[in-house]
Design a protein around this motif. Structure first.
Motif, PDB file in Angstrom:
ATOM      1  N   GLN A  82     -70.649 -46.063 124.113  1.00 27.95           N
ATOM      2  CA  GLN A  82     -71.968 -46.694 124.000  1.00 27.95           C
ATOM      3  C   GLN A  82     -72.244 -47.106 122.555  1.00 27.95           C
ATOM      4  OE1 GLN A  82     -74.220 -43.472 125.709  1.00 27.95           O
ATOM      5  NE2 GLN A  82     -74.146 -44.351 127.754  1.00 27.95           N
ATOM      6  N   ASP A  84     -67.643 -56.248 130.112  1.00 31.27           N
ATOM      7  CA  ASP A  84     -67.472 -55.203 131.131  1.00 31.27           C
ATOM      8  C   ASP A  84     -67.604 -53.817 130.509  1.00 31.27           C
ATOM      9  OD1 ASP A  84     -66.999 -57.284 132.866  1.00 31.27           O
ATOM     10  OD2 ASP A  84     -64.909 -56.715 133.314  1.00 31.27           O
ATOM     11  N   ALA A  89     -71.315 -53.290 129.708  1.00 30.32           N
ATOM     12  CA  ALA A  89     -72.076 -53.058 130.937  1.00 30.32           C
ATOM     13  C   ALA A  89     -71.790 -51.666 131.503  1.00 30.32           C
ATOM     14  CB  ALA A  89     -71.753 -54.134 131.973  1.00 30.32           C
ATOM     15  N   TYR A  90     -70.530 -51.258 131.492  1.00 28.12           N
ATOM     16  CA  TYR A  90     -70.164 -49.922 131.984  1.00 28.12           C
ATOM     17  C   TYR A  90     -70.868 -48.844 131.165  1.00 28.12           C
ATOM     18  CZ  TYR A  90     -67.454 -45.759 133.043  1.00 28.12           C
ATOM     19  OH  TYR A  90     -67.093 -44.487 133.402  1.00 28.12           O
ATOM     20  N   GLN A 100     -74.728 -48.549 131.739  1.00 25.71           N
ATOM     21  CA  GLN A 100     -75.249 -48.171 133.052  1.00 25.71           C
ATOM     22  C   GLN A 100     -75.629 -46.694 133.109  1.00 25.71           C
ATOM     23  OE1 GLN A 100     -72.411 -48.811 136.203  1.00 25.71           O
ATOM     24  NE2 GLN A 100     -70.920 -47.422 135.319  1.00 25.71           N
TER      25      GLN A 100
END
Length: 174
Positions: A104, A160, A163-164, A167
Motif C-alpha cells: 500500500q 492492478d 487496486a489490489y 481494496q
C-alpha cells in the motif's frame, strides 16, 4: 503493533538500507553470486532511485524494499516499468499484514510522484510459498536458470497492484 515507513532520502537511511539487506543476505536466498546480489541490492541507491525502510513501534528496522525505474534489457530507458530489486521482512513479521501495508505504501508513493508507471516487475527464487504469494499479485512471465538456482520473473500492471492494495483497509500515506 504499529509500523511506519520511510523513504531512504538521506545517506544515513541509504546506509541503513544497505546494512539491513547485507545483514540478511543469507535469508534473502537469492540464486546469484554475492557480487551480483550486491549490485541488485545497491542499485536503488546507486541509480538514485528509491528504497523504503519499515520500522516497528520501537524504531527497529524490520523490513526494506528497493526498486528502480526501467529494465537492463532496455538500457533503463523504459522508465514506465518499476522493477523491484529486493524485498525483505524479518521472519517474525512475514505472516502479518506488514507485506500488504508495504505494498500500500509503495503504490501510494509511486502514484503521488505522478510518474507514468504502467507495470511492476520482480524476480524470485523458485519456491512454492513464493509462487503462491506472487501468483496473487502478478503473472509469471519468464523462468531462468542461473548457476545458483532457478528464478521466476513476475509482471503485473501497476494499476492492478494499486487496486489490489487499496481494496483492503489502509492508511493514506500521501
Amino acid at each position: 503493533m504499529s509500523y511506519y515507513f520511510s523513504i531512504c532520502a538521506s545517506e544515513k537511511y541509504q546506509e541503513k538500507y544497505i546494512e539491513f539487506m547485507l545483514m540478511n543476505y543469507q535469508q534473502l536466498n537469492l540464486p546469484y553470486s554475492f557480487p551480483l546480489t550486491l549490485s541488485f541490492l545497491a542499485s536503488p541507491i546507486l541509480m538514485k532511485e528509491e528504497a523504503i525502510l519499515c520500522f516497528n513501534d520501537e524504531d527497529e528496522l524490520v523490513g526494506a524494499l528497493g526498486y528502480i525505474y526501467g529494465t537492463g534489457e532496455n538500457d533503463y530507458q523504459d522508465t514506465h516499468i518499476v522493477q523491484i530489486q529486493a524485498v525483505f521482512l524479518l521472519d517474525e513479521y512475514r505472516r502479518t499484514r506488514l507485506f500488504l501495508r508495504g505494498l500500500q505504501y509503495l503504490t501510494q508513493f509511486i502514484t503521488q510522484l505522478n510518474r507514468p508507471v504502467t507495470e511492476l516487475r520482480f524476480w524470485t527464487p523458485v519456491q512454492d510459498d513464493l509462487r503462491k504469494l506472487c501468483g496473487k499479485l502478478a503473472v509469471r512471465a519468464d523462468v531462468r536458470d542461473t548457476a545458483f538456482g532457478t528464478m521466476e520473473e513476475y509482471r503485473a500492471p501497476f494499476s492492478d497492484w494499486h487496486a489490489y492494495a487499496m481494496q483492503f483497509r489502509h492508511e493514506s500515506y500521501f
